[in-house]
Enzyme design. Structure first.
Site, PDB file in Angstrom:
ATOM      1  N   HIS A 401       0.695  -0.526  -0.337  1.00  0.00           N
ATOM      2  CA  HIS A 401      -0.176   0.453  -0.274  1.00  0.00           C
ATOM      3  C   HIS A 401       0.878   1.572   0.415  1.00  0.00           C
ATOM      4  O   HIS A 401      -0.051   2.107  -0.359  1.00  0.00           O
ATOM      5  CB  HIS A 401      -0.495  -0.047   1.291  1.00  0.00           C
ATOM      6  CG  HIS A 401      -2.433   0.521   0.901  1.00  0.00           C
ATOM      7  ND1 HIS A 401      -2.392   1.906  -0.015  1.00  0.00           N
ATOM      8  CD2 HIS A 401      -3.777   0.472   1.160  1.00  0.00           C
ATOM      9  CE1 HIS A 401      -4.372   2.185  -0.050  1.00  0.00           C
ATOM     10  NE2 HIS A 401      -4.399   0.953   0.657  1.00  0.00           N
ATOM     11  N   ASP A 405      -2.297   2.044  -4.785  1.00  0.00           N
ATOM     12  CA  ASP A 405      -3.533   2.043  -3.889  1.00  0.00           C
ATOM     13  C   ASP A 405      -4.785   0.994  -4.631  1.00  0.00           C
ATOM     14  O   ASP A 405      -4.531   0.035  -5.615  1.00  0.00           O
ATOM     15  CB  ASP A 405      -3.834   3.236  -4.064  1.00  0.00           C
ATOM     16  CG  ASP A 405      -3.109   4.355  -2.983  1.00  0.00           C
ATOM     17  OD1 ASP A 405      -3.373   3.959  -2.117  1.00  0.00           O
ATOM     18  OD2 ASP A 405      -3.015   5.200  -3.937  1.00  0.00           O
TER      19      ASP A 405
END
Length: 431
Positions: A401, A405
């Site tokens: 992350h 995304d």
């Protein structure tokens, strides 16, 4: 004069290796480049060659011992009894060997306080004063086993109580406990823990398992994992592969599995969304322009992730051949350092074990890993509200992350889904 052979650096960013097996014994004569030990790191399994012809004097590192790059693993009496550190062979091997004088008195003094990184780490973790430990290694050198004996016994090291004595006391204590348990229960052969119902077997962790554990822990600690799954209707692909698989095997000499088709779909999506074909690099994100596909391959006790270089330049047949070649190397334990390096994205075929859903751990420093699950027949509601039996497969993506995304990964997965659902004899040629 004795020549020290040290742990070589077996890959970029590799700082240590584990001796999984010695291939020589003291007194053995070896030729230059003969393998002397099998070594495993978190990136590769490899053989360490001898840089000289000569006779093995002493094996300093033990099997299953993790040794830092540059640390001495054994000594050798070189055939010419003289080593030039400025020679071409020495420089090209990145200082794999060093020449030392064989002077017993000075050697013993120097070895006593030469602590390996593993020894220093254990001493710090368990607050052990190394000055008070009598080592069992060459020249009184303190080994990892010496400290583990102290830790296991729960005692403070001292001159009067050596690690060997502590270990012996520990074994006697355990033997007494087993004897008591055996006499009271009649049939138990194993020590009891917490209650009479707890029976267990203590299995030493092998070098291979240690490396896998270290790599996985590093990935989970450094990369914030997020997860995504889609289901794909591959009914047409199943029909296509069924139609051509026998002809392919007769023509090429190996089986055409489903995996090359998934590889093709993933590669095409990586070219369309290069954000996924990337890695975290501190203050930067590096996006790769080429696709070097890492393929997770497991054996009974080991996990390897060899790489298909420039996978984006191959058709389905080329991918199938590359995959077959890597599988053969894994089975024959002939993977090289080059086979394991340079991957930009990892594909994991968990479906081969019957899995239908998983959460793979990212192969750091890569930004993502995709698992292909089992193809199973399920009733599916079609667009016209009809219910039909279709061949369905789940694709599970784990992403870093910091790099990625949900939006771009959703588009990436949708691209793979569309590619796979449209694969048939009219839309895709394997050659």
């Amino acid at each position: 004069m004795a020549t020290e052979i040290t742990m070589p650096q077996l890959g970029e960013s590799v700082t240590e290796g584990t001796i999984t097996k010695w291939l020589v014994n003291p007194g053995d004569y070896v030729n230059k480049y003969d393998p002397i030990a099998e070594v495993m790191t978190d990136k590769v399994n490899a053989e360490v060659p001898s840089s000289f012809a000569g006779t093995i004097l002493e094996l300093i590192a033990e099997e299953d011992q993790t040794v830092a790059v540059g640390e001495v693993i054994c000594t050798l009496e070189a055939e010419n009894n003289k080593v030039s550190l400025n020679s071409k062979d020495s420089s090209s091997s990145k200082e794999i060997v060093k020449e030392v004088a064989e002077e017993p008195s000075s050697s013993e003094k120097s070895m006593k306080k030469r602590y390996s990184p593993a020894v220093l780490k254990l001493a710090q973790e368990h607050d052990i004063d190394l000055e008070r430990v009598n080592g069992s290694g060459r020249g009184g050198r303190i080994t990892r086993k010496d400290l583990l004996a102290l830790v296991e016994n729960g005692e403070t090291s001292s001159k009067e109580e050596t690690p060997q004595a502590l270990a012996s006391n520990a074994r006697e204590t355990r033997a007494d406990q087993m004897s008591i348990a055996s006499s009271s229960k009649g049939t138990s052969k194993e020590p009891m823990e917490n209650s009479e119902y707890d029976r267990f077997e203590r299995i030493p962790v092998s070098g291979v398992r240690k490396a896998i554990a270290q790599n996985m822990v590093k990935s989970k600690h450094e990369a914030p994992h997020a997860w995504m799954m889609i289901e794909v209707d591959v009914t047409e692909l199943v029909k296509y592969r069924e139609k051509i698989k026998n002809e392919f095997q007769n023509r090429e000499g190996f089986k055409l599995t489903f995996l090359p088709f998934f590889m093709k779909a993933v590669i095409d999506a990586l070219k369309a969304f290069p954000q996924v074909n990337a890695k975290w690099d501190g203050d930067n994100i590096i996006r790769y322009k080429d696709v070097h596909l890492s393929m997770a391959v497991a054996t009974e006790n080991e996990l390897f992730v060899p790489v298909i270089k420039h996978a984006d330049e191959k058709n389905v047949k080329g991918l199938a051949k590359a995959l077959n070649d890597l599988s053969r190397k894994v089975r024959s334990s002939s993977l090289t350092q080059a086979d394991m390096q340079g991957g930009t994205f990892t594909l994991n075929n968990t479906g081969s074990f019957g899995s239908i859903q998983s959460q793979p751990i990212i192969n750091t420093p890569q930004a993502a890993i995709l698992s292909v699950e089992s193809i199973v027949k399920r009733p599916v509601v079609l667009e016209n509200d009809a219910i039909a039996v279709r061949n369905m497969v789940n694709l599970c993506l784990s992403l870093d992350h910091r790099v990625l995304d949900g939006l771009v990964c959703g588009k990436f997965m949708a691209h793979i889904k569309q590619s796979l659902e449209q694969m048939n004899e009219n839309t895709l040629s394997i050659y």
